[in-house]
Write a protein that holds these residues in place. Structure first.
Motif, PDB file in Angstrom:
ATOM      1  N   ASN A 232       0.810  -1.223   0.000  1.00  0.00           N
ATOM      2  CA  ASN A 232       0.000   0.000   0.000  1.00  0.00           C
ATOM      3  C   ASN A 232       0.845   1.276   0.000  1.00  0.00           C
ATOM      4  O   ASN A 232       0.309   2.360   0.226  1.00  0.00           O
ATOM      5  N   MET A 233       2.150   1.148  -0.240  1.00  0.00           N
ATOM      6  CA  MET A 233       3.023   2.319  -0.223  1.00  0.00           C
ATOM      7  C   MET A 233       3.083   2.962  -1.609  1.00  0.00           C
ATOM      8  O   MET A 233       3.101   2.277  -2.629  1.00  0.00           O
ATOM      9  N   LEU A 234       3.124   4.290  -1.626  1.00  0.00           N
ATOM     10  CA  LEU A 234       3.193   5.068  -2.858  1.00  0.00           C
ATOM     11  C   LEU A 234       4.452   5.923  -2.840  1.00  0.00           C
ATOM     12  O   LEU A 234       4.824   6.457  -1.790  1.00  0.00           O
ATOM     13  N   GLU A 235       5.089   6.069  -3.984  1.00  0.00           N
ATOM     14  CA  GLU A 235       6.324   6.835  -4.061  1.00  0.00           C
ATOM     15  C   GLU A 235       6.047   8.331  -3.943  1.00  0.00           C
ATOM     16  O   GLU A 235       5.081   8.844  -4.524  1.00  0.00           O
ATOM     17  N   ILE A 236       6.893   9.023  -3.200  1.00  0.00           N
ATOM     18  CA  ILE A 236       6.781  10.473  -3.043  1.00  0.00           C
ATOM     19  C   ILE A 236       7.744  11.144  -4.009  1.00  0.00           C
ATOM     20  O   ILE A 236       8.948  10.868  -3.991  1.00  0.00           O
ATOM     21  N   LYS A 237       7.215  12.000  -4.848  1.00  0.00           N
ATOM     22  CA  LYS A 237       8.028  12.782  -5.768  1.00  0.00           C
ATOM     23  C   LYS A 237       7.761  14.255  -5.537  1.00  0.00           C
ATOM     24  O   LYS A 237       6.614  14.665  -5.367  1.00  0.00           O
ATOM     25  N   LYS A 259      12.081  25.750 -12.790  1.00  0.00           N
ATOM     26  CA  LYS A 259      12.259  24.316 -12.972  1.00  0.00           C
ATOM     27  C   LYS A 259      12.323  23.631 -11.613  1.00  0.00           C
ATOM     28  O   LYS A 259      12.983  24.103 -10.693  1.00  0.00           O
ATOM     29  N   LEU A 260      11.627  22.490 -11.509  1.00  0.00           N
ATOM     30  CA  LEU A 260      11.545  21.790 -10.238  1.00  0.00           C
ATOM     31  C   LEU A 260      12.902  21.265  -9.777  1.00  0.00           C
ATOM     32  O   LEU A 260      13.193  21.251  -8.582  1.00  0.00           O
ATOM     33  N   ASN A 261      13.745  20.859 -10.713  1.00  0.00           N
ATOM     34  CA  ASN A 261      15.045  20.320 -10.315  1.00  0.00           C
ATOM     35  C   ASN A 261      15.990  21.392  -9.775  1.00  0.00           C
ATOM     36  O   ASN A 261      17.058  21.082  -9.264  1.00  0.00           O
ATOM     37  N   GLU A 262      15.610  22.661  -9.906  1.00  0.00           N
ATOM     38  CA  GLU A 262      16.405  23.749  -9.352  1.00  0.00           C
ATOM     39  C   GLU A 262      15.915  24.174  -7.968  1.00  0.00           C
ATOM     40  O   GLU A 262      16.505  25.062  -7.356  1.00  0.00           O
ATOM     41  N   TRP A 263      14.822  23.550  -7.477  1.00  0.00           N
ATOM     42  CA  TRP A 263      14.301  23.886  -6.154  1.00  0.00           C
ATOM     43  C   TRP A 263      15.279  23.385  -5.086  1.00  0.00           C
ATOM     44  O   TRP A 263      16.013  22.421  -5.300  1.00  0.00           O
ATOM     45  N   PRO A 264      15.280  23.991  -3.909  1.00  0.00           N
ATOM     46  CA  PRO A 264      16.289  23.624  -2.891  1.00  0.00           C
ATOM     47  C   PRO A 264      16.069  22.265  -2.248  1.00  0.00           C
ATOM     48  O   PRO A 264      16.959  21.777  -1.548  1.00  0.00           O
ATOM     49  N   PHE A 265      14.905  21.623  -2.469  1.00  0.00           N
ATOM     50  CA  PHE A 265      14.622  20.354  -1.806  1.00  0.00           C
ATOM     51  C   PHE A 265      14.191  19.306  -2.827  1.00  0.00           C
ATOM     52  O   PHE A 265      13.413  19.582  -3.733  1.00  0.00           O
TER      53      PHE A 265
END
Length: 814
Positions: A232-237, A259-265
């Motif tokens: 029942n686990m779902l991946e967190i993106k 761009k999301l890949n430039e976010w700090p987290f």
């Protein structure tokens, strides 16, 4: 300044005293002690770490690893206060990559226990055993044989702090459970590192936790919690927050990267689904990491639970989340245990977490698994009801049906059940020959309509039909030959069924997708059976069949005018105020005035205890269902069935040992190493509930216990889900430390029962109890009252119905 006024002199505290004071602040619990040693092992590059405890850590704690070992040049300084090899100056904290950095742990452990170290540096052929005093000074050094790595042993933890040691021993199993939970976090996040934890008690060693050094977070999760928990686990993106979420956290979208890949987290982890039954009853399986460091981010944890509760109010999520950011964005030097961290741009982190969880859970509450669907609504195009008239909905359904591949074709031999592949494998669907005429012999009651439709997994997948229909032809009757022929001019199906009530039967839908068609009245027709060749003809026939009857009664709405006005309302209020005081007056035994406030309070706060049932006198039986009893000047009404039912229920809870039903082949259980160890420690409790197991201590952890017998009582059969419930009860509320687990007491037996066993006992107690309508003698009623005095909870029956109510105090009756 008060000390100077009293003649005291301000002077530095003795170094030894400072050491003892500070050491007690660094290592507070067993979990912290084990954490510090495990972190040292991981920092040394170990690929295998073993934690060994004796008597749950009260006798000894030992951590063994295969890391780089300790150089002989560092033996003297190893346990001295604030000596470390991980940083040299304060600025190094901005880029520290190790778990530890203060140089306080080993020094503090020396002050709280007897510490010894056995180590062998990589490349060396000989090891050393080192012993240190309470100040961290090396007092003994001897050579020994050892493989490369380090072992640190603690004896009699907290023995130098009498009060803390007493509390530690008193709450030993609770401290052990906290240590296990803490160690689980390191088992999850430590990739390619095998971590094992064992506990030895009474000469028997059991494995509490074990991993095999998985290369991914998923592998470690499965090894720790089992494959069943992973389902029942779902991946967190990481998901970019919407404008509403940014506004909620007072963030300006213009200053954030596009761009999301430039976010700090960035996120790595998994969270349980929000569907009902997939969460947990408490927040006991939530693990957070920042740059691989286990931590307790209170705001993130609170936000995760709030978002989850917005989709599932009654449960908590299981979550394993590793938040990755630049090391300069976090401050790890906040608390001695390094579990509390400060994060720069915390609002951005919270907004990203909320957006990510909403993205995962957004469509789950409105997603359903479809089973046993009808013919037309199998198509993804018509899963939802089309708007408009029934005729429009029928046309849209037929259009989707045609788009799926239906084509008219030559029929098979008349009177046979036909399936696609029995006629022509090249076509997806053949013609519907004689769809509305059916032969029914006098001996037959029903004709089956077989429907077999391939399910699809996604809405965009091609829908392929695999249909079979029953051909319909003449039916011979015992008196005359008639034909059933349904066309556009026939009566509706519902009216024809009403005319022949003796032939109409309820439609039955079988779970295997095979539908039985109800026998309908046969109407004599002179025309030949009509064969449907095109979709237009089929549409015309079905429209007439599904059309509402023309002679059905029309129900008209009746309007009633209720007089209402402000004057009428005021008149009613005046009439109520003019009622005699004797009707609305409430009488109390105590007088209500400031001088008698204590007496009034005592009257309103009177209580009844179990022992009061022995003092009650039976007045009589009311309505063959209730006992009227008197206690001094108070009258009570007792439900005779509920009272006897509760007595039977608590007796069954205390004394019943459910008989097991042996299994032909022992069944493996999907347990974690911790739950497996807990089950073995409380084996007798499970046997009292009807379970039995085969334990093979030579097997790997999580595979040592096999289920060999299950409780069976009448129609009640228990299974692995009830074992999981018992294990959760033992984790949430462990048994008393002094209790003998090899001989379970009646109190513990009543306390640890699965919910299905309680339901079984409640059902039996109900059937065995005195029923409403049974006349009782005075002796029988007295015995019921005396039984209630021996109950632990006599106030309600197992199903929740109250057993008694207070009627009145006779002193206030005029």
């Amino acid at each position: 300044m008060a000390s100077e006024a009293n003649g005291g002199i301000i002077k530095p505290i003795d170094h030894s005293t400072v050491h003892r004071i500070c050491s007690g602040q660094v290592v507070l619990t067993l979990a912290v002690a084990v954490k510090e040693l495990v972190e040292n092992s991981l920092d040394s590059g170990a690929t295998a770490v073993e934690v060994r405890l004796k008597e749950f850590g009260s006798d000894s704690v030992e951590v063994i690893d295969d890391g780089s070992g300790i150089s002989p040049s560092n033996f003297e300084n190893l346990c001295l206060k604030h000596y470390t090899s991980k940083i040299e100056e304060f600025e190094d904290l901005l880029n520290v990559q190790t778990f530890g950095f203060r140089g306080e742990a080993l020094s503090s452990l020396c002050a709280l226990s007897a510490l010894s170290v056995t180590t062998c540096e990589k490349g060396s052929k000989i090891g050393w055993k080192l012993e240190y005093d309470s100040h961290g000074k090396l007092v003994k050094q001897t050579q020994c044989s050892r493989q490369p790595g380090t072992s640190v042993s603690l004896l009699n933890l907290f023995s130098t702090l009498p009060v803390r040691h007493k509390e530690f021993i008193k709450n030993l199993r609770r401290e052990f459970a906290k240590m296990t939970n803490m160690l689980t976090g390191y088992c999850l996040i430590s990739k390619k590192t095998r971590i094992t934890c064992t506990n030895s008690t009474g000469g028997r060693t059991s494995t509490v936790l074990s991993t095999r050094g998985g290369a991914h977070l998923k592998d470690n999760f499965t090894l720790v919690f089992g494959q069943k928990s992973w389902q029942n686990m779902l991946e967190i993106k990481a998901t970019q927050p919407s404008e509403d979420i940014l506004a909620e956290f007072n963030l300006n979208a213009n200053i954030l990267p596009d761009k999301l890949n430039e976010w700090p987290f960035q996120f790595e982890g998994f969270v349980s689904s929000c569907a009902h039954g997939t969460g947990r009853s408490c927040a006991d399986r939530q693990y957070y990491f920042i740059n691989g460091r286990p931590c307790d981010p209170a705001k993130v944890s609170k936000l995760v639970n709030e978002v989850y509760h917005s989709y599932n109010r009654n449960q908590y999520p299981s979550i394993v989340l590793n938040i990755t950011t630049h090391s300069s964005e976090i401050d790890i030097n906040v608390t001695p245990d390094k579990r509390q961290l400060m994060v720069a741009n915390e609002k951005i982190l919270l907004a990203t977490v909320k957006a990510s969880l909403n993205e995962i859970y957004r469509e789950i509450p409105c997603t359903f698994s479809l089973q046993n669907n009808s013919l037309l609504n199998k198509s993804p195009a018509v899963l939802t009801e089309s708007p408009g008239t029934p005729s429009q909905r029928l046309r849209s359904s037929l259009a989707a049906f045609a788009a799926a591949g239906w084509k008219p074709s030559s029929p098979c031999s008349p009177g046979e059940k036909r399936k696609l592949d029995s006629c022509s494998p090249a076509l997806k669907q053949k013609r519907l020959d004689d769809f509305v005429t059916i032969p029914i012999s006098p001996s037959e009651k029903k004709t089956k309509l077989d429907v077999s439709i391939q399910d699809t997994q996604h809405a965009d997948t091609k829908w392929e039909n695999n249909l079979s229909f029953t051909n319909i032809k003449e039916m011979e009757s015992s008196t005359d030959n008639v034909e059933e022929n349904i066309d556009a001019d026939d009566e509706s199906l519902c009216e024809r069924v009403r005319d022949e009530e003796q032939q109409a039967e309820d439609e039955e839908v079988k779970a295997l997708g095979e539908t039985e068609v109800e026998e309908v009245q046969v109407i004599e027709m002179s025309e030949e059976p009509k064969v449907i060749e095109t979709l237009e003809e089929l549409e015309s026939v079905l429209e007439d069949v599904l059309a509402p009857p023309t002679n059905c009664p029309v129900v008209s709405k009746v309007k009633t005018t209720v007089p209402f006005g402000l004057d009428l309302l005021m008149e009613r209020n005046r009439a109520q105020r003019d009622l005699p005081k004797s009707v609305t007056e409430k009488r109390f035994l105590a007088r209500i005035n400031p001088g008698d406030a204590a007496a009034a309070e005592a009257e309103l706060s009177r209580q009844i205890s179990q022992s009061d049932f022995e003092k009650m006198e039976v007045v009589g039986q009311f309505n063959l269902g209730f006992i009227i009893a008197r206690l001094n000047s108070d009258l009570f009404i007792i439900d005779q069935h509920a009272a006897d039912e509760k007595y039977n229920f608590e007796t069954l809870q205390r004394t019943t040992r459910i008989q097991p039903q042996k299994l032909v082949c022992p069944k493996p259980l999907n347990l974690t190493a911790a739950n497996e160890s807990l089950l073995i420690d409380n084996m007798e409790l499970f046997r009292s509930n009807g379970f039995d197991f085969v334990v093979n201590k030579d097997e790997d952890p999580t595979k040592r216990v096999l289920l060999s017998a299950v409780p069976l009582s009448g129609n009640w059969l228990l299974g692995p889900s009830d074992i999981d419930e018992l294990l959760f009860m033992l984790q949430d509320s462990p048994m008393n430390e002094e209790e003998d687990r090899s001989n379970v007491s009646q109190a513990s037996l009543a306390r640890y029962r699965p919910s299905r066993v309680r339901a079984m006992f409640a059902s039996r107690a109900c059937r065995k109890a005195v029923m409403v309508g049974d006349p009782l003698t005075s002796v029988q009623m007295t015995n019921l009252l005396r039984q209630m005095s021996n109950l632990k909870q006599p106030w309600n029956c197992p199903h929740g119905r109250p057993t008694m109510r207070h009627l009145i105090n006779t002193n206030v009756v005029q």
